[in-house]
Design an enzyme around this catalytic site. Sequence first.
Site, mmCIF file in Angstrom:
data_model
loop_
_atom_site.group_PDB
_atom_site.id
_atom_site.type_symbol
_atom_site.label_atom_id
_atom_site.label_comp_id
_atom_site.label_asym_id
_atom_site.label_seq_id
_atom_site.Cartn_x
_atom_site.Cartn_y
_atom_site.Cartn_z
ATOM 1 N N HIS A 60 0.808 -1.220 0.000
ATOM 2 C CA HIS A 60 0.000 0.000 0.000
ATOM 3 C C HIS A 60 0.845 1.276 0.000
ATOM 4 O O HIS A 60 0.466 2.279 -0.582
ATOM 5 C CB HIS A 60 -0.988 0.006 1.180
ATOM 6 C CG HIS A 60 -0.351 0.034 2.529
ATOM 7 N ND1 HIS A 60 0.143 -1.101 3.142
ATOM 8 C CD2 HIS A 60 -0.134 1.047 3.406
ATOM 9 C CE1 HIS A 60 0.622 -0.781 4.332
ATOM 10 N NE2 HIS A 60 0.474 0.512 4.508
ATOM 11 N N ASP A 61 2.025 1.240 0.638
ATOM 12 C CA ASP A 61 2.854 2.447 0.719
ATOM 13 C C ASP A 61 4.121 2.360 -0.129
ATOM 14 O O ASP A 61 5.085 3.086 0.131
ATOM 15 C CB ASP A 61 3.256 2.712 2.176
ATOM 16 C CG ASP A 61 2.184 3.486 2.943
ATOM 17 O OD1 ASP A 61 1.331 4.128 2.304
ATOM 18 O OD2 ASP A 61 2.202 3.435 4.185
ATOM 19 N N LYS B 180 6.202 5.353 -1.350
ATOM 20 C CA LYS B 180 7.066 6.140 -0.463
ATOM 21 C C LYS B 180 8.531 6.060 -0.866
ATOM 22 O O LYS B 180 9.345 6.870 -0.403
ATOM 23 C CB LYS B 180 6.922 5.660 0.982
ATOM 24 C CG LYS B 180 5.617 6.080 1.641
ATOM 25 C CD LYS B 180 5.555 5.601 3.084
ATOM 26 C CE LYS B 180 4.289 6.059 3.777
ATOM 27 N NZ LYS B 180 4.205 5.562 5.171
ATOM 28 N N HIS C 292 2.717 9.766 -2.899
ATOM 29 C CA HIS C 292 3.111 8.353 -2.865
ATOM 30 C C HIS C 292 2.002 7.448 -3.401
ATOM 31 O O HIS C 292 2.275 6.355 -3.893
ATOM 32 C CB HIS C 292 3.531 7.929 -1.447
ATOM 33 C CG HIS C 292 2.401 7.610 -0.511
ATOM 34 N ND1 HIS C 292 1.739 8.577 0.210
ATOM 35 C CD2 HIS C 292 1.817 6.426 -0.180
ATOM 36 C CE1 HIS C 292 0.803 8.002 0.954
ATOM 37 N NE2 HIS C 292 0.824 6.699 0.742
ATOM 38 N N HIS D 41 -5.805 3.738 -0.953
ATOM 39 C CA HIS D 41 -5.926 3.515 0.491
ATOM 40 C C HIS D 41 -6.024 4.810 1.301
ATOM 41 O O HIS D 41 -6.284 4.753 2.508
ATOM 42 C CB HIS D 41 -4.780 2.640 1.009
ATOM 43 C CG HIS D 41 -3.433 3.288 1.001
ATOM 44 N ND1 HIS D 41 -2.713 3.509 -0.157
ATOM 45 C CD2 HIS D 41 -2.669 3.769 2.005
ATOM 46 C CE1 HIS D 41 -1.566 4.084 0.145
ATOM 47 N NE2 HIS D 41 -1.513 4.259 1.456
ATOM 48 N N HIS D 42 -5.852 5.969 0.665
ATOM 49 C CA HIS D 42 -6.060 7.248 1.356
ATOM 50 C C HIS D 42 -7.309 7.982 0.873
ATOM 51 O O HIS D 42 -7.537 9.137 1.264
ATOM 52 C CB HIS D 42 -4.835 8.152 1.214
ATOM 53 C CG HIS D 42 -3.702 7.774 2.116
ATOM 54 N ND1 HIS D 42 -3.778 7.888 3.490
ATOM 55 C CD2 HIS D 42 -2.476 7.252 1.838
ATOM 56 C CE1 HIS D 42 -2.639 7.475 4.027
ATOM 57 N NE2 HIS D 42 -1.833 7.078 3.049
ATOM 58 N N ASP E 73 -4.728 0.045 7.909
ATOM 59 C CA ASP E 73 -3.529 0.879 7.963
ATOM 60 C C ASP E 73 -3.630 1.912 9.080
ATOM 61 O O ASP E 73 -2.677 2.117 9.847
ATOM 62 C CB ASP E 73 -3.327 1.559 6.608
ATOM 63 C CG ASP E 73 -2.011 2.325 6.519
ATOM 64 O OD1 ASP E 73 -1.018 1.860 7.122
ATOM 65 O OD2 ASP E 73 -1.971 3.376 5.853
#
Length: 376
Positions: free
Chosen positions: A229-230, A233, A258, A284-285, A313
Amino acid sequence: MLRKDLTSEQLLTIIFEYMAKISSESKLDKVLVLMANMGREMILADRCTVWLIDESSGELYTTVAHGVREIRIPIGSGLVGHAIATGEPVIIEDARHDPRHNAENDRKTGYQTKSIITIPFRNNDGETIGAYQAINKMTEAGKFTDYDMNLLSLAASYAGKSLESVMLHQEIADTQREIISTMGEIGEIRSKETGNHVRRVAEYSYVLAKAYGLSDREAETLRDVSPMHDIGKVAIPDAVLNKPGKLTDEEYDIIKSHTRVGHQLLKGSRRELLAAAAIIAEQHHEKWDGSGYPHGLAGEDIHIFGRITAVADVFDALSAERVYKAAWPLERIEKLFREERGRHFDPAVVDVFFDKLDELVDIRDRLNDGLNEEAG
């Protein structure tokens, strides 16, 4: 209980039903179960075992053996080892009088093996990769025949080729999972998190997905890909990513990028796992009320994988100590999720979050980094 021989119509029904099931199944363990069940039903055996060759350990093993758990034996041992070594089928009327039969298992289990039929099966290149072994004919005659051998050979020919395809598919999927997990951990290491963060998010996501009502396959896919998911980054400068103080508006915009970067990294793949990972990396954000980023999606326009990963998360982020904050106590986390139900988070996902909170806390504690003892 003794049974009558199958009619031709009954036999054809069994063959076509199982071939259809095997051809549509992609998981190795499930294909092996189907193969064992097909063999047992076709020739009216009490038990049927599917053996595979483990080249790395020099063993034959079975994960599917009716009535017993996994068995491992040295290559070349027993009747199944003999059949695989010679490439020829074996029929035994009474195993008690055959020196190739390993009677030790019968002594341990109390099961009495009498008639045995063993048929090697091959891949598309003609290489032997395993064998069927059926035990104890369940008809009045009580022994296997050449007709049984022909039937099981037919099943072995089809199943062996299908099995090779499934094994290749699983190898590809396992490789993808390994890459996904490793890349996810790399992303977290850059933000000074441990690999346990992505493992916890994966386990939370699986629990929430199952409770939400997703299928086993969907829940497993989500668990496999949520560590990514990240991944975006990796493109964020360290000075911004690990800044201990409040971010400026410009720095926050850099952090938000990201999601786009992660999607760009993954979106080109047609593989199921990487395509799902691209969705999660991007969404996811996003927030249920449309106030999230990068696209301001709202409600069910956000993929369910994104909605579930968002909850998983945030729960882990709040539960863990990070460079810019202390861990939150559980009561404070619960209060936030109640307040954000229908705003940040899908109300249905929040409901299953509370239903499964004890299980999530158990996962958190089991995979604890040793940094957040005050949480909870």
